[in-house]
Write a protein that holds these residues in place. Structure first.
Motif, mmCIF file in Angstrom:
data_model
loop_
_atom_site.group_PDB
_atom_site.id
_atom_site.type_symbol
_atom_site.label_atom_id
_atom_site.label_comp_id
_atom_site.label_asym_id
_atom_site.label_seq_id
_atom_site.Cartn_x
_atom_site.Cartn_y
_atom_site.Cartn_z
ATOM 1 N N TRP A 1 0.946 -1.175 -0.098
ATOM 2 C CA TRP A 1 -0.057 -0.167 0.013
ATOM 3 C C TRP A 1 0.797 1.170 0.071
ATOM 4 O O TRP A 1 0.656 2.066 -0.857
ATOM 5 N N ASP B 1 -10.204 -1.700 -9.603
ATOM 6 C CA ASP B 1 -9.708 -2.780 -8.676
ATOM 7 C C ASP B 1 -9.985 -2.422 -7.325
ATOM 8 O O ASP B 1 -9.797 -3.432 -6.329
ATOM 9 N N TRP B 2 -9.967 -1.263 -6.957
ATOM 10 C CA TRP B 2 -10.444 -0.981 -5.542
ATOM 11 C C TRP B 2 -11.596 -1.077 -4.771
ATOM 12 O O TRP B 2 -11.727 -1.087 -3.718
ATOM 13 N N PRO C 1 -4.018 -1.683 -2.854
ATOM 14 C CA PRO C 1 -5.171 -2.019 -1.540
ATOM 15 C C PRO C 1 -5.273 -3.294 -1.534
ATOM 16 O O PRO C 1 -4.692 -4.313 -2.356
ATOM 17 N N GLU D 1 -7.931 -5.247 -2.017
ATOM 18 C CA GLU D 1 -8.734 -5.845 -3.014
ATOM 19 C C GLU D 1 -8.058 -6.145 -4.180
ATOM 20 O O GLU D 1 -8.301 -6.984 -4.749
ATOM 21 N N GLN D 2 -7.093 -5.199 -4.522
ATOM 22 C CA GLN D 2 -6.210 -5.648 -5.602
ATOM 23 C C GLN D 2 -5.234 -6.573 -5.341
ATOM 24 O O GLN D 2 -4.964 -7.644 -6.355
ATOM 25 N N SER E 1 -8.391 1.985 -10.992
ATOM 26 C CA SER E 1 -9.118 2.468 -9.716
ATOM 27 C C SER E 1 -10.265 1.377 -9.575
ATOM 28 O O SER E 1 -10.543 1.251 -8.392
#
Length: 837
Positions: A612, A753-754, A618, A620-621, A751
């Motif tokens: 991060w 992916d977040w 993040p 989620e990715q 983005s």
């Protein structure tokens, strides 16, 4: 009074108080004796100057209050030190040079743009000895640039010094006026004016344009004088009326203030370091009151209320280990610098729609009239809504409206969603291949683009294609500050200075460039930010720009590992290799074994904190990477490709595969990223993305397109950035405020992916994207997953999704970065159902 005498006597007889009183008496006597002894010496004797300064400020009795006359009070303080005033104020009155440089930069900008129709007039309120005016000569040819310069001060002793100064310099256009600033009128001194032009109204509201003298000053300055004026309200009123319509005012002075007093204001132009701790507020206010200097915050507050803020900064004077708060303010008239048309044009540019002005709305609230019914197609920007509120409350507009270039859109910097980044950007350079973007998007002059700002490199690449409009969006204010700095560099610097800043990442004169060249092209927030961190970012003693921001952690790790494990020379050789064969050999034999070691992947790169902070990845990715790795393992014994079963990426939780497989997944992802890059792209000539990571700078041979000389020539043209708007907000907020079907291209990077697959946020954003895009409009998305789960969301909400690049089979190099597993183009095919009115 008589009742207090016994208590006073008892206090003085206390041993500690008696010792203190004796110490003070001895100190006063010593200073007086030394000052008298040295008095026969020349006034340029350093010891004498400092002792005389100390005596006059701290020990000499003040005798000027007997008459109740402010001039007598000033003379009591200044008469004994007028001859040594300049020599003893250099270290104490810091920021004067900076304020003058900023005012000079604004004045030259206005002259070049034709805002000054004639030679400007400068009035220096409380100008004292004339030091400011002589110092301005470092920035501007004062005798030739200005039609006239008026130094206005109430101290006769200081005015005498000023008169002798300008006689020595031979500056005939400088006039020293010993007069109360409240009664000074330019019309009394400028000959040849019609009688009606000599009328001057004191104290009328500055919003009333007709109240200002038609012979207004084009430049007004107040350098450490406002805090010396007891009745400051009428002085500021008079100064506000004295300032010409296109004039600028510069103020530098001490202050103390609590954040409670200013945190609700949206027009201050930045609040970095504005708050002073309680002990600082109490100590400095009490200390300066001994010299009749008043630091109460109302003085600065009233200046900000009466003028529009162009630039504002909060600084600390470092003196004898102490930190004295002072501020620099550069402003303009509240109304005439921001016309109704400019408010409308800003709103139209933000929402991609022509729109009625904020003042129209305000007028409607005063005079009822028939207005058109609001419809679902009306979209208003936050800047517009804020303008309505401020105008209705007779407050200045936010500083964003007083910029020379209306590029940066107003945002509320006090919101937690912006403060969460702690005034630091994550990315010092953009991590998407601009060449691939150009190939996929084929940008033309009719395109209206919305893209995530990141470090701004991609925005500059798009600007080279001359689209109709570019909307740069980032929730992190500092990322937009970086883009602003790059745009300002193209507007004001030559190629070599621009190269030093963003090619080498260092400049020996950054502070000077910021004040004298860049400042007219920066918003107040961005200027204040770079005034605070510019030297530590670009200064010659810094590590350089590319070792700043969150991405510095990755660069520092590479530098530390290469030095510790003895491959630093191999890294340099890798960056200098002239052929792919040579590069592959260096990579395989030495560098790969270190950078792609499983130990490093498991225990450093694979940690959530590093992913991060250093790489902006993040959870989620990370889950996408882990799930794709699990799918690969599930299919490794079959003939099918790893994504043949069509499993979606990112539907699980980060870390769900277990710590061992999580580390393996990160290591495998790094291998699939770096091996193809090292084998297929030549870093020394054609891959600046990895070159800057390994060297911490670009080379003349390998750098982004926007750093080419021909790009500088193109981007430095006057209208190159007229279509740029910089938004500091969430993507969905900006999409939601766009007019329907306004955009032709949206570049969302990674983005999407977040978002979490079990939350409605992704669908909400895709819906907003659909409404803002034209039919046939394209959305460019990169993803860490081969089959990101949200592509189904796009298809359900009016888009066709096509994967245009993927790391299949293993070892495929999708572009020069190759950081993402897949790249997608989603094309709008259907309008969603119209919103209910």
């Amino acid at each position: 009074m008589s009742a207090s005498l016994p208590a006073l006597s008892e206090a003085l007889l206390h041993p500690i108080n008696t010792f203190g009183a004796v110490a003070v008496v001895l100190a006063v006597s010593a200073v007086a004796l030394i000052a008298v002894t040295l008095g026969a010496a020349k006034s340029d004797n350093y010891v004498y100057q400092q002792l005389q300064f100390a005596y006059s400020c701290f020990f000499k009795p003040h005798t000027g209050d007997g008459t109740g006359n402010q001039q007598d009070a000033l003379e009591s303080f200044y008469k004994s030190q007028a001859s040594i005033y300049d020599a003893t104020r250099t270290k104490l009155l810091q920021g004067r040079e900076d304020m003058l440089a900023l005012v000079a930069a604004q004045a030259k900008y206005r002259q070049s743009n034709g805002q000054f129709k004639k030679k400007p007039i400068w009035v220096d309120i409380g100008g004292g000895t004339g030091w400011n005016i002589e110092q301005m000569g470092q920035q501007i040819d004062v005798p030739n640039f200005f039609h006239a310069v008026y130094l206005v001060d109430l101290s006769t002793s200081l005015c005498e010094i000023a008169t002798k100064r300008f006689e020595r310099l031979g500056w005939k256009n400088v006039h020293v006026i010993c007069e109360d600033a409240r009664t000074f009128r330019l019309a009394d001194h400028e000959a040849g004016l019609a009688e009606e032009q000599r009328d001057f109204s004191i104290g009328k509201p500055v919003y009333d344009v007709d109240s200002r003298d038609s012979v207004g000053a084009d430049v007004l300055t107040m350098s450490y004088s406002l805090s010396m004026i007891p009745e400051f309200h009428p002085v500021i009123d008079s100064v506000a009326n004295l300032l010409a319509a296109d004039g600028i005012i510069g103020v530098v002075d001490f202050y103390v203030q609590n954040k409670v007093e200013f945190q609700g204001r949206n027009y201050t132009g930045g609040q970095l370091d504005r708050h002073c701790m309680w002990i600082s507020r109490v100590f400095w206010r009490t200390w300066f009151e001994l010299d009749r200097v008043n630091l109460e915050s109302a003085r600065r507050d009233y200046i900000e209320y009466k003028f529009g803020t162009i630039l504002s900064a909060n600084r600390r004077c470092h003196l004898l280990g102490l930190r004295i708060p002072y501020y620099i303010f550069v402003g303009c008239t509240r109304t005439t610098s921001v016309t109704m048309e400019s408010i409308a044009s800003v709103d139209a540019a933000v929402t991609e729609s022509p729109f009625i002005t904020a003042l129209d709305i305000h007028a409607q609230s005063i005079t009822p009239r028939k207005v058109r019914r609001s419809s679902s197609t009306e979209r208003r920007s936050k800047a517009y809504e804020t303008a309505v509120v401020n105008l209705a409350a007779s407050m200045p507009l936010p500083a964003a409206y007083y910029q020379n270039n209306k590029t940066r859109i107003y945002y509320d910097a006090s919101l937690q969603k912006h403060k969460q980044f702690n005034d630091e950007y994550i990315y010092a350079f953009t991590w998407e291949d601009s060449r691939m973007d150009a190939r996929l998007l084929k940008i033309n002059g009719d395109d209206v683009i919305l893209a995530i700002t990141s470090a701004g490199d991609n925005i500059l690449s798009y600007a080279l294609e001359r689209p109709k409009r570019i909307h740069a969006v980032d929730l992190n204010p500092s990322q937009n500050h970086l883009l602003e700095l790059k745009v300002a560099a193209f507007k004001s610097l030559d190629y070599e200075d621009t190269w030093k800043l963003f090619g080498e990442g260092k400049h020996e004169n950054f502070h000077k460039l910021l004040l004298e060249k860049l400042s007219p092209h920066l918003s107040s927030h961005a200027f204040d930010y770079w005034l605070h961190v510019g030297e530590s970012t670009f200064g010659p003693k810094s590590q350089g720009h590319y070792f700043t921001g969150g991405s510095r952690h990755a660069l520092k790790l590479v530098k530390w590992i290469s030095g510790t494990l003895g491959i630093r020379n191999d890294i340099i050789r890798l960056c200098e290799a002239q052929t792919l064969a040579e590069q592959r050999e260096i990579w395989t034999k030495r560098v790969r074994k270190v950078l792609l070691s499983q130990f490093l992947a498991y225990f450093v790169v694979g940690t959530e904190q590093f992913l991060w902070k250093a790489l902006g990845v993040p959870g989620e990715q990370r889950a996408m990477i882990e799930e794709d790795f699990k799918h690969m393992l599930d299919h490794q014994n079959s003939a099918a490709k790893s994504d043949a079963a069509g499993e979606k990426s990112g539907e699980g939780e980060p870390g769900a595969v277990g710590p061992l497989k999580s580390g393996q997944a990160i290591w495998n992802y790094a291998v699939q990223t770096l091996d193809p890059v090292a084998n297929e792209t030549l870093m020394s000539e054609d891959n600046h993305y990895y070159l800057v990571c390994l060297l911490g700078k670009y080379t003349r041979k390998c750098h982004p397109t926007f750093l080419q000389p021909k790009s500088h020539a193109k981007l430095s043209q006057p209208n190159a950035f007229d279509g740029l708007r910089i938004h500091t907000d969430e993507l969905r907020e900006v999409f939601a405020r766009m007019q329907p079907e306004a955009l032709t291209i949206a570049v969302l990077m990674d983005s999407m992916d977040w978002f979490r697959p079990d939350a409605p946020d992704a669908a909400t954003q895709v819906t907003a994207v659909n409404r803002a895009m034209k039919i046939g409009g394209r959305v460019l998305i990169r993803s860490s997953g081969l089959n990101p789960w949200y592509m189904k969301t796009f298809e359900e909400l009016g888009f066709s999704a096509k994967r245009v690049a993927a790391r299949i089979p293993a070892g495929t190099c999708t572009d020069r970065v190759n950081m993402y597993a897949s790249t997608w183009i989603c094309t709008k095919t259907t309008n969603l159902a119209a919103e209910a009115e």
